[in-house]
Design a protein around this motif. Structure first.
Motif, PDB file in Angstrom:
ATOM      1  N   LYS A  68       4.333   6.374 -44.101  1.00  0.00           N
ATOM      2  CA  LYS A  68       4.992   6.273 -42.802  1.00  0.00           C
ATOM      3  C   LYS A  68       3.932   6.013 -41.730  1.00  0.00           C
ATOM      4  N   PHE A  69       4.217   5.066 -40.855  1.00  0.00           N
ATOM      5  CA  PHE A  69       3.238   4.690 -39.839  1.00  0.00           C
ATOM      6  C   PHE A  69       3.947   4.193 -38.587  1.00  0.00           C
ATOM      7  N   GLY A  70       3.232   4.277 -37.455  1.00  0.00           N
ATOM      8  CA  GLY A  70       3.667   3.668 -36.209  1.00  0.00           C
ATOM      9  C   GLY A  70       2.616   2.671 -35.773  1.00  0.00           C
ATOM     10  N   TRP A  71       3.019   1.676 -34.973  1.00  0.00           N
ATOM     11  CA  TRP A  71       2.040   0.655 -34.595  1.00  0.00           C
ATOM     12  C   TRP A  71       2.446  -0.059 -33.323  1.00  0.00           C
ATOM     13  N   VAL A  72       1.470  -0.717 -32.739  1.00  0.00           N
ATOM     14  CA  VAL A  72       1.700  -1.620 -31.619  1.00  0.00           C
ATOM     15  C   VAL A  72       0.609  -2.677 -31.665  1.00  0.00           C
ATOM     16  N   ALA A  73       0.961  -3.888 -31.260  1.00  0.00           N
ATOM     17  CA  ALA A  73      -0.008  -4.977 -31.206  1.00  0.00           C
ATOM     18  C   ALA A  73       0.240  -5.793 -29.951  1.00  0.00           C
ATOM     19  N   GLY A  74      -0.837  -6.363 -29.422  1.00  0.00           N
ATOM     20  CA  GLY A  74      -0.717  -7.185 -28.227  1.00  0.00           C
ATOM     21  C   GLY A  74      -1.806  -8.240 -28.196  1.00  0.00           C
ATOM     22  N   LEU A  95      15.065  -0.169 -37.166  1.00  0.00           N
ATOM     23  CA  LEU A  95      14.309   1.063 -36.958  1.00  0.00           C
ATOM     24  C   LEU A  95      14.446   2.097 -38.074  1.00  0.00           C
ATOM     25  N   ARG A  96      15.383   1.905 -38.974  1.00  0.00           N
ATOM     26  CA  ARG A  96      15.589   2.854 -40.071  1.00  0.00           C
ATOM     27  C   ARG A  96      16.041   2.083 -41.302  1.00  0.00           C
ATOM     28  N   ASP A 122      13.472  11.620 -31.101  1.00  0.00           N
ATOM     29  CA  ASP A 122      13.365  10.492 -32.014  1.00  0.00           C
ATOM     30  C   ASP A 122      12.006   9.830 -31.811  1.00  0.00           C
ATOM     31  N   TRP A 123      11.575   9.077 -32.789  1.00  0.00           N
ATOM     32  CA  TRP A 123      10.299   8.383 -32.643  1.00  0.00           C
ATOM     33  C   TRP A 123      10.315   7.115 -33.492  1.00  0.00           C
ATOM     34  N   CYS A 124       9.575   6.120 -33.029  1.00  0.00           N
ATOM     35  CA  CYS A 124       9.524   4.819 -33.688  1.00  0.00           C
ATOM     36  C   CYS A 124       8.474   4.861 -34.796  1.00  0.00           C
ATOM     37  N   HIS A 125       8.905   4.616 -36.007  1.00  0.00           N
ATOM     38  CA  HIS A 125       7.965   4.554 -37.115  1.00  0.00           C
ATOM     39  C   HIS A 125       8.570   3.713 -38.239  1.00  0.00           C
ATOM     40  N   PHE A 126       7.720   3.343 -39.194  1.00  0.00           N
ATOM     41  CA  PHE A 126       8.123   2.455 -40.268  1.00  0.00           C
ATOM     42  C   PHE A 126       7.529   2.968 -41.573  1.00  0.00           C
ATOM     43  N   ALA A 127       7.757   2.237 -42.670  1.00  0.00           N
ATOM     44  CA  ALA A 127       7.277   2.698 -43.971  1.00  0.00           C
ATOM     45  C   ALA A 127       6.810   1.530 -44.820  1.00  0.00           C
TER      46      ALA A 127
END
Length: 326
Positions: free
Chosen positions: A257-263, A279-280, A229-234
């Motif tokens: 479809k994309f994945g991201w992280v911010a800090g 998540l879905r 499985d993998w974390c992604h969005f749309a």
């Protein structure tokens, strides 16, 4: 009076202006070459955008989707209270992230886009000439490459759809550079299993530095998703007629479809706890809504909100993939 165009529409119009006069066959051929390269997970050799045709094709084929993804990401980041006055986009090419940031943060006063390909920067400068806000119209597009960024800093640094073009060592250095240059960073990659792995490594770098995670995770623990499985969005992208033509598509839209992280550095934003991240696509049934969520306690799994829960159920009916769990 008619309402002003949205940023997405303004960007589409600007792209249409700069690609006017280029034969559709040229754009289609350049697009095919780009699609083939983007589907490869190997680090790039020479720059991908190595000709005027490819830069124009990139603008028509990829910029609307990149803008849509960054708009969703930065919109979520803005909910944490971040209000940057300066943006630095590393490897930003023709400036899609700059458009998304200017749309999201009315606080922005200066925007700088750095890239190694002068042809991409040149087109980026043309695109912003008629942009909706001054911060975007006066954005600087400057030549620079990984390992030789100019001195300076910014409230927010973005790195979008760049890591896949680099070796593993270069990826780590770029994330470290982004953190050294910014008070906050947002990193976006394609929503694929290998893109997820690159996002995980960037997330680890952010955590290891003691920074605060701004999203999408509702926790700073290990990612709970199981193998496979993998974390992604749309993000939904409305296609122009030209966009459909050069990609050979028939639908008036597509989902990016994309994945991201911010800090952010400690203390930059107060932040806020969220109840979970969807998540879905939610399953909306008669009398209940079923979600797959990532939870604040570091677990992930199924959540059901029923009609008996009143207002929470009404909010659940409106929730979408990528939103906070009601």
């Amino acid at each position: 009076m008619p309402s002003p165009p949205t940023y997405a529409a303004a960007l589409r119009d600007a792209i249409a202006d700069v690609t006017h006069g280029i034969a559709p066959q040229q754009l289609a051929a350049a697009t095919e070459a780009l699609i083939g390269r983007y589907r490869s997970v190997a680090p790039a050799g020479p720059p991908i955008l190595d000709s005027a045709d490819r830069v124009a094709a990139y603008a028509a084929y990829r910029m609307p989707a990149t803008h849509a993804a960054l708009s969703r990401v930065l919109g979520t980041v803005a909910e944490t209270g971040l209000a940057p006055t300066s943006l630095l986009d590393l490897g930003g090419g023709t400036g899609a992230a700059a458009w998304a940031a200017a749309e999201t943060f009315t606080s922005l006063r200066t925007i700088t886009v750095l890239d190694q390909v002068e042809e991409a920067l040149r087109l980026g400068r043309r695109l912003v000439e008629s942009a909706p806000v001054e911060a975007l119209r006066t954005a600087r597009f400057e030549r620079a490459a990984e390992g030789s960024w100019p001195q300076g800093s910014a409230d927010l640094v973005t790195v979008s759809y760049v890591l896949s073009e680099l070796t593993a060592d270069q990826q780590g250095r770029l994330v470290a550079d982004a953190m050294a240059l910014g008070q906050a960073v947002a990193i976006v990659e394609p929503g694929t299993p290998d893109g997820y792995q690159r996002i995980l490594k960037a997330r680890n770098g952010i955590r290891d530095a003691g920074w605060q995670l701004l999203g999408p995770c509702p926790h700073d623990l290990e990612c709970p998703l199981s193998a496979g499985d993998w974390c992604h969005f749309a993000a939904r992208v409305n296609r122009s007629a030209e966009h459909r033509r050069i990609k050979g598509g028939e639908l008036s839209y597509e989902d990016e479809k994309f994945g991201w992280v911010a800090g952010a550095r400690p203390g930059v934003v107060a932040g806020q706890a969220i109840s979970g991240r969807v998540l879905r696509h939610p399953l909306k049934r008669k009398g209940f809504v079923e979600f797959q969520v990532c939870r604040p306690d570091g677990t992930a799994g199924r959540e059901v909100i029923s009609r008996k829960q009143g207002e929470r159920y009404r909010r659940a009916r409106d929730a979408e993939w990528g939103d906070e769990l009601p």
